[in-house]
Motif scaffolding. Structure first.
Motif, PDB file in Angstrom:
ATOM      1  N   VAL A   5       0.893  -1.290  -0.055  1.00  0.00           N
ATOM      2  CA  VAL A   5      -0.066   0.041   0.114  1.00  0.00           C
ATOM      3  C   VAL A   5       0.930   1.283   0.132  1.00  0.00           C
ATOM      4  CG1 VAL A   5      -1.706   1.319   1.326  1.00  0.00           C
ATOM      5  CG2 VAL A   5      -1.985  -1.182   0.985  1.00  0.00           C
ATOM      6  N   VAL A   6       1.799   1.380   1.002  1.00  0.00           N
ATOM      7  CA  VAL A   6       2.739   2.570   0.801  1.00  0.00           C
ATOM      8  C   VAL A   6       3.333   2.698  -0.376  1.00  0.00           C
ATOM      9  CG1 VAL A   6       4.572   3.474   2.089  1.00  0.00           C
ATOM     10  CG2 VAL A   6       3.176   2.661   3.464  1.00  0.00           C
ATOM     11  N   LEU A   7       4.109   1.605  -0.964  1.00  0.00           N
ATOM     12  CA  LEU A   7       4.765   1.681  -2.150  1.00  0.00           C
ATOM     13  C   LEU A   7       3.990   2.355  -3.205  1.00  0.00           C
ATOM     14  CD1 LEU A   7       7.479   1.529  -3.504  1.00  0.00           C
ATOM     15  CD2 LEU A   7       6.900  -1.064  -3.753  1.00  0.00           C
ATOM     16  N   VAL A   8       2.868   1.343  -3.451  1.00  0.00           N
ATOM     17  CA  VAL A   8       2.149   1.804  -4.660  1.00  0.00           C
ATOM     18  C   VAL A   8       1.476   3.155  -4.413  1.00  0.00           C
ATOM     19  CG1 VAL A   8      -0.254   1.330  -5.648  1.00  0.00           C
ATOM     20  CG2 VAL A   8       1.347  -0.697  -5.161  1.00  0.00           C
ATOM     21  N   LEU A   9       1.112   3.467  -3.315  1.00  0.00           N
ATOM     22  CA  LEU A   9       0.563   4.968  -3.042  1.00  0.00           C
ATOM     23  C   LEU A   9       1.598   5.869  -3.321  1.00  0.00           C
ATOM     24  CD1 LEU A   9      -1.865   6.896  -2.084  1.00  0.00           C
ATOM     25  CD2 LEU A   9      -0.805   6.381   0.333  1.00  0.00           C
ATOM     26  N   ALA A  10       2.723   5.771  -3.196  1.00  0.00           N
ATOM     27  CA  ALA A  10       3.675   6.728  -3.117  1.00  0.00           C
ATOM     28  C   ALA A  10       4.119   6.774  -4.656  1.00  0.00           C
ATOM     29  CB  ALA A  10       5.236   6.251  -2.166  1.00  0.00           C
TER      30      ALA A  10
END
Length: 311
Positions: free
Chosen positions: A288-293
């Protein structure tokens, strides 16, 4: 004072965007984690090898770890805890899972971008029958449902190399990169084709034709530099899509089944969600964090390249 190129102006806008800079920092951190996963694992003295379940797990009750989460406090020997059944260290699995996701997504993005750029350039500039054939191929691939095709093709490719265990893990990665790239190049090809159609009648292209410049040189030296901005935007939005797709295929059991993968960990952890939620949340939050970033960074790049899209 010398004038600035459009890319330099876009880079200046991007540097002034605080959200973009935060997202870029997050992406760089994840990239460093993927590159130096082995060194980080050694620093924490953790490996992806199974532990000792008979000594580390409580098989009398429900097989949960005797030390660390979910029922005990922080365990410095295993900062992310250990997995049920295998007693494998979760931090090591997370680190190498990040490497797998970044490697597959980045490689697939590079391959898909190269294919899309080449076919888009040729289709838009040459035109005629070549344009019709390439456009038909693009439309054909766009009509194929990615998930269904991946569910069909991936097991066939994996079974083909199942008899060679020493190459099986590598071929799983290669086949997954091929599947993602095969169904990801069409958007770039369409984008490049549309841009080339609008550029090929410009004066600098007509002048290059008049002086007898070879077609290949016109495409590479004259057209391609004017397509850098839209291509960068397309790549920045393609990368997070491939990361999510890789994890999703691994969760469905047709992606990475040998070696470490965030999607595979989520598949294994889903059975322990109520008893051991941290086991599931660790890889899920990573995705989630990587894709959102990456998505926010892609939007910021798009806005920097074309300020008219700013809201």
């Amino acid at each position: 004072m010398s004038g600035k190129s459009p890319l330099a102006i876009a880079a200046g806008r991007l540097r002034r965007d605080k959200v973009a800079m935060v997202c870029l920092s997050i992406v760089i951190i994840f990239a460093l984690i993927a590159i130096f996963a082995s060194q980080i694992a050694s620093l924490f003295n953790v490996t992806t090898q199974p532990g000792n379940p008979s000594q580390q797990l409580d098989f009398i009750n429900d097989g949960m770890p005797l030390k660390g989460p979910p029922r005990n406090g922080f365990d410095p020997e295993h900062p992310f805890g250990i997995a049920p059944k295998t007693a494998k260290d979760n931090l090591a699995s997370w680190l190498y899972g990040a490497r797998t996701s970044m490697l597959i997504a980045t490689s697939a993005t590079v391959v898909a971008s190269l294919v899309g750029i080449v076919l888009g350039l040729v289709s838009g500039f040459v035109g005629g029958a070549v344009d019709k054939v390439i456009s038909f191929v693009i439309d054909l691939f766009l009509t194929l449902p990615f998930l269904l095709m991946a569910l069909v093709i991936a097991p066939i490719l994996n079974e083909r190399f199942a008899l060679t265990p020493d190459r099986y893990q590598t071929m799983q990665v290669v086949s997954l990169i091929g599947i993602l790239a095969a169904f990801g190049w069409m958007g770039v090809a369409r984008l490049v084709r549309g841009e080339v159609l609008s550029l090929r009648e410009r004066e600098f292209i007509l002048s290059a034709r008049v002086i007898g410049m070879p077609t290949t040189r016109i495409m590479v030296k004259e057209l391609l530099p004017n397509l850098v901005a839209p291509i960068v935007v397309a790549i920045s939005l393609m990368l997070p899509a491939f990361i999510a797709a890789e994890a999703g295929l691994a969760f469905l059991g047709v992606g990475i089944t040998q070696g470490e993968s965030w999607g595979q960990t989520i598949l294994l952890a889903s059975a322990y969600f109520e008893l051991y939620p941290l086991y599931l949340w660790e890889p899920l939050l990573g995705i989630v964090v990587l894709v959102l970033a990456l998505n926010l960074l892609g939007d910021a790049i798009r806005d920097a390249v074309d300020p008219k899209t700013r809201r």
